[in-house]
Design an enzyme around this catalytic site. Structure first.
Site, PDB file in Angstrom:
ATOM      1  N   ASP A   8       0.876  -1.151   0.000  1.00 27.80           N
ATOM      2  CA  ASP A   8       0.000   0.000   0.000  1.00 27.80           C
ATOM      3  C   ASP A   8       0.934   1.228   0.000  1.00 27.80           C
ATOM      4  O   ASP A   8       2.123   1.097   0.315  1.00 27.80           O
ATOM      5  CB  ASP A   8      -0.866  -0.041   1.264  1.00 27.80           C
ATOM      6  CG  ASP A   8      -1.680   1.214   1.438  1.00 27.80           C
ATOM      7  OD1 ASP A   8      -2.318   1.648   0.461  1.00 27.80           O
ATOM      8  OD2 ASP A   8      -1.683   1.789   2.554  1.00 27.80           O
ATOM      9  N   ASP A  10      -0.071   5.043   0.937  1.00 25.97           N
ATOM     10  CA  ASP A  10      -0.317   6.004   2.014  1.00 25.97           C
ATOM     11  C   ASP A  10      -0.225   5.324   3.376  1.00 25.97           C
ATOM     12  O   ASP A  10      -0.977   4.396   3.663  1.00 25.97           O
ATOM     13  CB  ASP A  10      -1.716   6.613   1.847  1.00 25.97           C
ATOM     14  CG  ASP A  10      -1.855   7.406   0.552  1.00 25.97           C
ATOM     15  OD1 ASP A  10      -1.086   8.358   0.379  1.00 25.97           O
ATOM     16  OD2 ASP A  10      -2.713   7.062  -0.280  1.00 25.97           O
TER      17      ASP A  10
HETATM   18  C1  G6P Z   1      -5.579   5.892  -0.032  1.00 25.35           C
HETATM   19  C2  G6P Z   1      -5.646   6.717   1.251  1.00 25.35           C
HETATM   20  C3  G6P Z   1      -7.015   7.329   1.409  1.00 25.35           C
HETATM   21  C4  G6P Z   1      -7.408   8.089   0.142  1.00 25.35           C
HETATM   22  C5  G6P Z   1      -7.395   7.147  -1.052  1.00 25.35           C
HETATM   23  C6  G6P Z   1      -7.744   7.844  -2.358  1.00 25.35           C
HETATM   24  O1  G6P Z   1      -6.283   4.713   0.165  1.00 25.35           O
HETATM   25  O2  G6P Z   1      -5.352   5.930   2.386  1.00 25.35           O
HETATM   26  O3  G6P Z   1      -6.995   8.202   2.520  1.00 25.35           O
HETATM   27  O4  G6P Z   1      -8.696   8.662   0.279  1.00 25.35           O
HETATM   28  O5  G6P Z   1      -6.097   6.582  -1.160  1.00 25.35           O
HETATM   29  O6  G6P Z   1      -6.734   8.752  -2.675  1.00 25.35           O
HETATM   30  P1  G6P Z   1      -6.809   9.829  -3.842  1.00 25.35           P
HETATM   31  O7  G6P Z   1      -5.388  10.332  -3.923  1.00 25.35           O
HETATM   32  O8  G6P Z   1      -7.228   9.131  -5.084  1.00 25.35           O
HETATM   33  O9  G6P Z   1      -7.771  10.873  -3.427  1.00 25.35           O
HETATM   34 MG    MG Z   2      -2.728   3.140   3.585  1.00 22.59          MG
END
Ligand code: G6P
Ligand code: MG
Length: 213
Positions: A8, A10
């Site tokens: 993953d 983030d």
């Molecule tokens: C990851 C993060 C989320 C975020 C999602 C979408 O899963 O943990 O917090 O909302 O990505 O990210 P984006 O950059 O497409 O808005």
């Molecule tokens: Mg994450």
């Protein structure tokens, strides 16, 4: 035997949760309500639109679809502004060393994130060359806990799901890995990520031995 690792982004490779938080908080404040770091925990691993739904639920607000799309775009604009300043110094401790060891030992590496900004971040932090495959929010339709993102990563690596190990910081991500029939290592606190096969608090000092699950 584990032949591939799926990461993953983030909260595992970089701490972008703080930038997501700042951008969502800015939106909440503009809409006239508070949004705390504790509230932000609920958004980890959750897609952009679903995150907005949760935010609006917290603020007790509702809007039509068109406005919701505008609000999500507004948040993303701020987020993109924050991440545009990222560089290699934001890679979390030990990540680069671990990825290097995996490559040396012939373990395949993929990204498995539902973020549509994943590519930008990987490029900004100069980590793209380490990945054999990148599955991000532009390639999947179902966000975690749906296993789609991890199944696609395994497919692109040419591996069976049971040959892959996922690294995740979000509860939704651990569930997604389970549903994909993969091993999963939680990155964070054991209290929150107890359903993983193992939990580590980061990659500092972590070696390939971690894959003996
Ligand atoms: C990851 C993060 C989320 C975020 C999602 C979408 O899963 O943990 O917090 O909302 O990505 O990210 P984006 O950059 O497409 O808005
Ligand atoms: Mg994450």
């Amino acid at each position: 035997m584990i032949k591939g690792c799926i990461f993953d982004l983030d909260g595992v490779i970089v701490d972008t949760a703080k930038y997501h938080y700042l951008a969502w908080k800015r939106l909440a404040n503009e809409l006239g309500f508070e949004f705390t770091e504790e509230d932000n925990e609920r958004l980890k691993g959750v897609s952009r639109m679903k995150s907005l739904e949760i935010l609006l639920e917290i603020g007790n607000k509702d809007f039509d679809e068109e406005t919701k799309i505008e609000l999500a775009e507004k948040k993303n604009g701020w987020y993109v502004e924050y991440i545009s300043k990222m560089d290699e110094s934001e890679i979390l401790d030990g990540v680069k060393e671990f990825l290097t060891e995996l490559r040396e030992k012939g373990i395949k590496i993929s990204l498995g994130s539902v973020s549509k900004n994943a590519m930008t971040i990987l490029k900004n932090i100069n980590l793209l060359p380490y990945f054999d495959a990148v599955i991000d929010g532009t390639k999947v339709t179902n966000a975690k806990p749906d296993p789609e993102v991890f199944l696609k990563a395994a497919e692109e690596l040419g591996l069976k799901p049971e040959e892959c190990c996922v690294f995740e910081d979000a509860v939704a991500g651990i569930e997604a890995a389970r549903r994909a029939n993969m091993k999963v290592i939680g990155v964070g606190s054991p209290e929150i990520l107890g359903s993983a096969d193992k939990v580590i608090d980061g990659f500092k000092g972590i070696t390939i031995d971690i894959l003996n699950l």
